[in-house]
Design a protein around this motif. Structure first.
Motif, PDB file in Angstrom:
ATOM      1  N   HIS A 166      -5.969   2.772  -7.713  1.00 17.68           N
ATOM      2  CA  HIS A 166      -6.635   3.575  -6.450  1.00 17.68           C
ATOM      3  C   HIS A 166      -7.802   2.821  -5.878  1.00 17.68           C
ATOM      4  O   HIS A 166      -8.634   2.458  -6.574  1.00 17.68           O
ATOM      5  CB  HIS A 166      -7.113   4.985  -6.908  1.00 17.68           C
ATOM      6  CG  HIS A 166      -7.378   6.085  -5.814  1.00 17.68           C
ATOM      7  ND1 HIS A 166      -8.299   5.833  -4.956  1.00 17.68           N
ATOM      8  CD2 HIS A 166      -6.469   7.020  -5.462  1.00 17.68           C
ATOM      9  CE1 HIS A 166      -8.076   7.109  -4.101  1.00 17.68           C
ATOM     10  NE2 HIS A 166      -6.930   7.584  -4.183  1.00 17.68           N
ATOM     11  N   GLU A 167      -7.871   2.871  -4.432  1.00 18.43           N
ATOM     12  CA  GLU A 167      -8.852   2.036  -3.810  1.00 18.43           C
ATOM     13  C   GLU A 167     -10.347   2.621  -4.196  1.00 18.43           C
ATOM     14  O   GLU A 167     -11.260   1.807  -4.402  1.00 18.43           O
ATOM     15  CB  GLU A 167      -8.711   2.162  -2.388  1.00 18.43           C
ATOM     16  CG  GLU A 167      -8.743   3.582  -1.724  1.00 18.43           C
ATOM     17  CD  GLU A 167      -8.251   3.536  -0.202  1.00 18.43           C
ATOM     18  OE1 GLU A 167      -8.844   4.409   0.292  1.00 18.43           O
ATOM     19  OE2 GLU A 167      -7.735   2.700   0.232  1.00 18.43           O
ATOM     20  N   THR A 168     -10.501   3.966  -4.573  1.00 14.81           N
ATOM     21  CA  THR A 168     -11.736   4.632  -4.827  1.00 14.81           C
ATOM     22  C   THR A 168     -12.203   3.910  -6.208  1.00 14.81           C
ATOM     23  O   THR A 168     -13.199   3.635  -6.393  1.00 14.81           O
ATOM     24  CB  THR A 168     -11.658   6.201  -4.870  1.00 14.81           C
ATOM     25  OG1 THR A 168     -11.314   6.501  -3.653  1.00 14.81           O
ATOM     26  CG2 THR A 168     -12.786   6.667  -5.531  1.00 14.81           C
ATOM     27  N   GLY A 185      -0.013   5.016   0.341  1.00 12.57           N
ATOM     28  CA  GLY A 185      -1.243   6.108   0.666  1.00 12.57           C
ATOM     29  C   GLY A 185      -2.475   5.190   0.488  1.00 12.57           C
ATOM     30  O   GLY A 185      -2.628   4.271   0.814  1.00 12.57           O
ATOM     31  N   ARG A 186      -3.326   5.885  -0.625  1.00 10.30           N
ATOM     32  CA  ARG A 186      -4.566   5.205  -1.131  1.00 10.30           C
ATOM     33  C   ARG A 186      -4.107   4.274  -2.210  1.00 10.30           C
ATOM     34  O   ARG A 186      -5.520   3.903  -2.724  1.00 10.30           O
ATOM     35  CB  ARG A 186      -5.661   6.228  -1.140  1.00 10.30           C
ATOM     36  CG  ARG A 186      -5.921   6.843   0.032  1.00 10.30           C
ATOM     37  CD  ARG A 186      -7.191   7.903  -0.178  1.00 10.30           C
ATOM     38  NE  ARG A 186      -8.316   7.272  -0.246  1.00 10.30           N
ATOM     39  CZ  ARG A 186      -9.406   7.552  -0.572  1.00 10.30           C
ATOM     40  NH1 ARG A 186      -9.614   9.097  -0.886  1.00 10.30           N
ATOM     41  NH2 ARG A 186     -10.517   6.974  -0.789  1.00 10.30           N
ATOM     42  N   LEU A 187      -3.164   4.028  -2.588  1.00 13.93           N
ATOM     43  CA  LEU A 187      -2.820   3.043  -3.856  1.00 13.93           C
ATOM     44  C   LEU A 187      -2.542   1.965  -3.553  1.00 13.93           C
ATOM     45  O   LEU A 187      -2.047   1.421  -2.239  1.00 13.93           O
ATOM     46  CB  LEU A 187      -1.761   3.821  -4.701  1.00 13.93           C
ATOM     47  CG  LEU A 187      -1.802   5.368  -5.025  1.00 13.93           C
ATOM     48  CD1 LEU A 187      -0.705   5.662  -5.850  1.00 13.93           C
ATOM     49  CD2 LEU A 187      -3.243   5.417  -5.771  1.00 13.93           C
ATOM     50  N   GLY A 233      -8.034   7.741  -8.801  1.00 12.85           N
ATOM     51  CA  GLY A 233      -9.264   8.258  -7.818  1.00 12.85           C
ATOM     52  C   GLY A 233     -10.109   9.016  -8.424  1.00 12.85           C
ATOM     53  O   GLY A 233     -11.357   9.380  -7.670  1.00 12.85           O
ATOM     54  N   ARG A 275     -13.396   0.362  -5.965  1.00 18.92           N
ATOM     55  CA  ARG A 275     -14.583   0.222  -5.089  1.00 18.92           C
ATOM     56  C   ARG A 275     -15.774   0.649  -6.246  1.00 18.92           C
ATOM     57  O   ARG A 275     -16.832  -0.069  -6.643  1.00 18.92           O
ATOM     58  CB  ARG A 275     -14.738   1.091  -4.083  1.00 18.92           C
ATOM     59  CG  ARG A 275     -16.225   1.458  -3.409  1.00 18.92           C
ATOM     60  CD  ARG A 275     -16.696  -0.202  -3.073  1.00 18.92           C
ATOM     61  NE  ARG A 275     -16.410  -0.700  -2.435  1.00 18.92           N
ATOM     62  CZ  ARG A 275     -16.501  -2.197  -2.293  1.00 18.92           C
ATOM     63  NH1 ARG A 275     -17.604  -2.926  -2.858  1.00 18.92           N
ATOM     64  NH2 ARG A 275     -15.746  -3.136  -1.365  1.00 18.92           N
ATOM     65  N   ARG A 288       0.808  -1.099   0.119  1.00 15.70           N
ATOM     66  CA  ARG A 288      -0.020   0.033  -0.161  1.00 15.70           C
ATOM     67  C   ARG A 288       0.868   1.309  -0.080  1.00 15.70           C
ATOM     68  O   ARG A 288       1.963   1.401   0.825  1.00 15.70           O
ATOM     69  CB  ARG A 288      -1.124   0.024   1.381  1.00 15.70           C
ATOM     70  CG  ARG A 288      -2.079  -1.117   1.212  1.00 15.70           C
ATOM     71  CD  ARG A 288      -3.021  -0.934   0.153  1.00 15.70           C
ATOM     72  NE  ARG A 288      -3.580   0.082   0.385  1.00 15.70           N
ATOM     73  CZ  ARG A 288      -5.036   0.093   0.813  1.00 15.70           C
ATOM     74  NH1 ARG A 288      -5.410  -0.878   1.319  1.00 15.70           N
ATOM     75  NH2 ARG A 288      -5.586   1.224   0.857  1.00 15.70           N
TER      76      ARG A 288
END
Length: 283
Positions: free
Chosen positions: A267-269, A108-110, A192, A272, A106
């Motif tokens: 990116h997690e966003t 950050g958010r990546l 993102g 999802r 991981r």
């Protein structure tokens, strides 16, 4: 039919020289600037062998300015197994597979690592199936985890002919060149900002009604999404689209930085959003 490919870019052994160094054949598209001094694994008959992949030539200490600027071709790279030539020949044979070594982590958010192309989409498809578990869908759903996409969309071709789908959906990554040194017009997508809905790449034009359906659904449900036009590249969606007499097909694209390197980043966003949109459509 929804297809995400499991294979990664890599190499196979094409030659063993008299000193035990291995020469390789690329499987997939590499930018050789990213291949200097890489840890690799040679998947030999007797087990995995660690090796070092690097191009032939002089180190920077003794290279001329012209030699330092040269970008080598794949054929100039070799693998050092740290073994005598006889030991290498006893353990390695022509055609043995070679993979790059890199742990996922991981940042950050990546989520960053090798083979996010396309195992991030494999994850997306698995999460979609998990979300739909036990539900009655209007249509039969066939999930395909294909191979040999990186060398010509081969697995998805045979799968599409076997499945004979009415609607096809490819799941793959796409460029997110939203980084320094690249104009905004060339970014393709942005990390993102949501899942990509492919309009065009060099192998397919997505079915317009499906593009509109997915886009309108994303807007109605508040799911982050972005339209994608990619000048080069292709996905399993193209293989499905061209099967038999043609199949209405769309590809959902996961924005990815540093594609075809060992630090591919998603990116997690966007992950999802891809699951949410695919689940919404299938329901």
């Amino acid at each position: 039919m929804i297809s995400a490919h499991m294979d990664e870019i890599g190499f196979l052994v094409r030659f063993i020289d008299d000193r035990g160094f291995l020469r390789v054949q690329a499987l997939g598209g590499f930018d050789t600037r990213n291949l200097f001094a890489r840890d690799v694994t040679v998947h030999a008959r007797g087990g995995a062998l660690p090796g070092i992949l690097t191009p032939g030539g002089k180190p920077v200490h003794i290279a001329t300015p012209e030699e330092r600027k040269k970008i080598p071709e794949v054929k100039e790279f070799f693998i050092d197994l740290g073994l005598d030539a006889d030991e290498v020949r006893a353990q390695v044979r022509i055609g043995d597979m070679v993979t790059l070594d890199q742990s996922a982590r991981r940042v950050g958010r990546l989520v960053c690592g090798k083979a996010m192309d396309d195992r991030a989409s494999v994850f997306l498809l698995l999460e979609t199936l998990r979300a739909l578990r036990g539900q009655d869908l209007r249509h039969e759903l066939i999930a395909v985890f294909s191979t040999q996409e990186e060398v010509g969309l081969r697995g998805a071709v045979t799968a599409a002919y076997a499945v004979e789908p009415t609607v096809g959906i490819g799941l793959d990554v796409t460029l997110a060149v939203d980084t320094p040194g690249v104009p905004a017009e060339d970014a393709v997508t942005q990390l993102g900002q949501g899942i990509g809905i492919k309009v065009f790449d060099s192998t397919m034009i997505s079915h317009r009604a499906l593009v509109d359906r997915f886009w309108n659904l994303a807007q109605a449900r508040g799911i982050p999404a972005q339209l994608e036009v990619l000048s080069l590249g292709g996905t399993d969606g193209a293989a499905i689209q061209r099967s038999r007499g043609g199949v209405p097909t769309l590809t959902l694209s996961l924005p990815t930085r540093y594609i075809h390197t060992v630090v591919e980043a998603v990116h997690e966003t966007d992950l999802r959003a891809g699951v949410d949109l695919l689940v919404a459509y299938l329901r």
